[in-house]
Design a protein around this motif. Structure first.
Motif, PDB file in Angstrom:
ATOM      1  N   THR A  37     105.574  22.106 -50.117  1.00 46.82           N
ATOM      2  CA  THR A  37     105.722  23.420 -49.505  1.00 46.82           C
ATOM      3  C   THR A  37     105.486  24.461 -50.581  1.00 46.82           C
ATOM      4  O   THR A  37     106.099  24.409 -51.649  1.00 46.82           O
ATOM      5  CB  THR A  37     107.126  23.588 -48.891  1.00 46.82           C
ATOM      6  OG1 THR A  37     107.320  22.554 -47.918  1.00 46.82           O
ATOM      7  CG2 THR A  37     107.279  24.947 -48.230  1.00 46.82           C
ATOM      8  N   TYR A  38     104.596  25.384 -50.292  1.00 41.40           N
ATOM      9  CA  TYR A  38     104.193  26.395 -51.267  1.00 41.40           C
ATOM     10  C   TYR A  38     104.372  27.778 -50.661  1.00 41.40           C
ATOM     11  O   TYR A  38     104.605  27.910 -49.466  1.00 41.40           O
ATOM     12  CB  TYR A  38     102.742  26.149 -51.695  1.00 41.40           C
ATOM     13  CG  TYR A  38     102.566  24.747 -52.226  1.00 41.40           C
ATOM     14  CD1 TYR A  38     102.950  24.426 -53.517  1.00 41.40           C
ATOM     15  CD2 TYR A  38     102.095  23.722 -51.414  1.00 41.40           C
ATOM     16  CE1 TYR A  38     102.844  23.134 -54.000  1.00 41.40           C
ATOM     17  CE2 TYR A  38     101.983  22.432 -51.887  1.00 41.40           C
ATOM     18  CZ  TYR A  38     102.365  22.138 -53.187  1.00 41.40           C
ATOM     19  OH  TYR A  38     102.268  20.863 -53.649  1.00 41.40           O
ATOM     20  N   ARG A  42      99.569  30.233 -50.091  1.00 39.46           N
ATOM     21  CA  ARG A  42      99.150  29.392 -51.213  1.00 39.46           C
ATOM     22  C   ARG A  42      98.702  28.004 -50.751  1.00 39.46           C
ATOM     23  O   ARG A  42      97.786  27.424 -51.323  1.00 39.46           O
ATOM     24  CB  ARG A  42     100.276  29.250 -52.242  1.00 39.46           C
ATOM     25  CG  ARG A  42     100.619  30.522 -52.968  1.00 39.46           C
ATOM     26  CD  ARG A  42      99.469  31.117 -53.732  1.00 39.46           C
ATOM     27  NE  ARG A  42      98.964  30.189 -54.747  1.00 39.46           N
ATOM     28  CZ  ARG A  42      97.750  30.278 -55.285  1.00 39.46           C
ATOM     29  NH1 ARG A  42      96.918  31.224 -54.936  1.00 39.46           N
ATOM     30  NH2 ARG A  42      97.362  29.410 -56.200  1.00 39.46           N
ATOM     31  N   ALA A  43      99.318  27.455 -49.729  1.00 40.04           N
ATOM     32  CA  ALA A  43      98.931  26.129 -49.242  1.00 40.04           C
ATOM     33  C   ALA A  43      97.481  26.140 -48.766  1.00 40.04           C
ATOM     34  O   ALA A  43      96.740  25.188 -49.011  1.00 40.04           O
ATOM     35  CB  ALA A  43      99.866  25.671 -48.126  1.00 40.04           C
ATOM     36  N   ILE A  46      95.225  26.190 -51.928  1.00 42.46           N
ATOM     37  CA  ILE A  46      95.238  24.879 -52.584  1.00 42.46           C
ATOM     38  C   ILE A  46      94.496  23.850 -51.729  1.00 42.46           C
ATOM     39  O   ILE A  46      93.712  23.048 -52.240  1.00 42.46           O
ATOM     40  CB  ILE A  46      96.682  24.421 -52.868  1.00 42.46           C
ATOM     41  CG1 ILE A  46      97.369  25.386 -53.841  1.00 42.46           C
ATOM     42  CG2 ILE A  46      96.717  23.000 -53.399  1.00 42.46           C
ATOM     43  CD1 ILE A  46      98.873  25.242 -53.904  1.00 42.46           C
ATOM     44  N   GLY A  67     108.005  28.814 -46.452  1.00 46.10           N
ATOM     45  CA  GLY A  67     106.657  28.780 -47.008  1.00 46.10           C
ATOM     46  C   GLY A  67     105.744  27.977 -46.110  1.00 46.10           C
ATOM     47  O   GLY A  67     106.060  27.707 -44.962  1.00 46.10           O
ATOM     48  N   VAL A  95     100.103  34.156 -58.013  1.00 46.89           N
ATOM     49  CA  VAL A  95     101.359  33.444 -57.794  1.00 46.89           C
ATOM     50  C   VAL A  95     102.324  33.830 -58.912  1.00 46.89           C
ATOM     51  O   VAL A  95     101.905  34.067 -60.048  1.00 46.89           O
ATOM     52  CB  VAL A  95     101.111  31.916 -57.726  1.00 46.89           C
ATOM     53  CG1 VAL A  95     100.544  31.392 -59.006  1.00 46.89           C
ATOM     54  CG2 VAL A  95     102.346  31.168 -57.334  1.00 46.89           C
ATOM     55  N   GLU A 101     103.661  26.115 -60.313  1.00 47.84           N
ATOM     56  CA  GLU A 101     102.919  25.672 -59.138  1.00 47.84           C
ATOM     57  C   GLU A 101     101.939  24.563 -59.511  1.00 47.84           C
ATOM     58  O   GLU A 101     101.824  23.557 -58.799  1.00 47.84           O
ATOM     59  CB  GLU A 101     102.157  26.836 -58.510  1.00 47.84           C
ATOM     60  CG  GLU A 101     101.427  26.420 -57.237  1.00 47.84           C
ATOM     61  CD  GLU A 101     100.609  27.534 -56.641  1.00 47.84           C
ATOM     62  OE1 GLU A 101     101.135  28.233 -55.753  1.00 47.84           O
ATOM     63  OE2 GLU A 101      99.443  27.707 -57.070  1.00 47.84           O
ATOM     64  N   LYS A 104     103.853  21.406 -59.955  1.00 47.61           N
ATOM     65  CA  LYS A 104     104.369  20.919 -58.673  1.00 47.61           C
ATOM     66  C   LYS A 104     103.269  20.231 -57.869  1.00 47.61           C
ATOM     67  O   LYS A 104     103.475  19.132 -57.340  1.00 47.61           O
ATOM     68  CB  LYS A 104     104.948  22.096 -57.873  1.00 47.61           C
ATOM     69  CG  LYS A 104     105.536  21.709 -56.534  1.00 47.61           C
ATOM     70  CD  LYS A 104     106.128  22.910 -55.821  1.00 47.61           C
ATOM     71  CE  LYS A 104     106.665  22.518 -54.462  1.00 47.61           C
ATOM     72  NZ  LYS A 104     107.218  23.682 -53.748  1.00 47.61           N
ATOM     73  N   VAL A 105     102.095  20.837 -57.809  1.00 44.81           N
ATOM     74  CA  VAL A 105     100.977  20.231 -57.082  1.00 44.81           C
ATOM     75  C   VAL A 105     100.553  18.938 -57.768  1.00 44.81           C
ATOM     76  O   VAL A 105     100.328  17.912 -57.112  1.00 44.81           O
ATOM     77  CB  VAL A 105      99.785  21.206 -56.983  1.00 44.81           C
ATOM     78  CG1 VAL A 105      98.574  20.532 -56.354  1.00 44.81           C
ATOM     79  CG2 VAL A 105     100.156  22.439 -56.183  1.00 44.81           C
TER      80      VAL A 105
END
Length: 133
Positions: A37-38, A42-43, A46, A67, A95, A101, A104-105
């Motif tokens: 979850t971003y 942002r999702a 990405i 998010g 961001v 981020e 995290k990804v």
């Protein structure tokens, strides 16, 4: 009534013959799962970048209260790619925490076997590029 039955039998036979060909034409996606979850918007960024880079074959975004969830369809990786692949770059003006981020990804991709390893390369003006193998 007979013509309806005959038509149904012919339709079933055609569907049986054509179904395997349609299944073979579809791209192979070994796994579909939540990558994380971003922040709102942002999702999508990405997901699109990962699709362009070839990291996954499909993605979708599901908006929630905290998010956007990023769901990806990808082949399961058990060995590293021959060369590093750039997935995306998170910039400070896009961001709040680009390094966080990126990590995290990257970690979510390893956990879901989208890629075997990752690193976040820093650029000038705090930006982080996700490279995967």
């Amino acid at each position: 009534m007979r013509s309806i039955t005959r038509g149904a039998v012919v339709a079933a036979a055609v569907a049986t013959v054509l179904a395997p060909a349609a299944a073979q034409a579809a791209p192979v996606t070994d796994s579909v799962g939540l990558l994380g979850t971003y922040g709102f918007g942002r999702a999508e960024v990405i997901g699109e970048a990962g699709l362009r880079s070839g990291a996954w074959q499909a993605y979708s975004v599901r908006s929630g209260y905290t998010g956007d969830d990023l769901l990806v369809g990808h082949p399961v990786r058990t060995s590293p790619l021959a060369a590093e692949t750039v997935v995306y770059t998170a910039a400070f003006n896009e961001v709040a925490d680009p390094q966080g981020e990126c990590r995290k990804v990257g970690a979510a991709g390893v956990a879901n076997r989208v890629w075997v390893s990752f690193r976040c390369r820093t650029g000038f003006v705090p930006s982080y590029t996700l490279l995967v193998r």
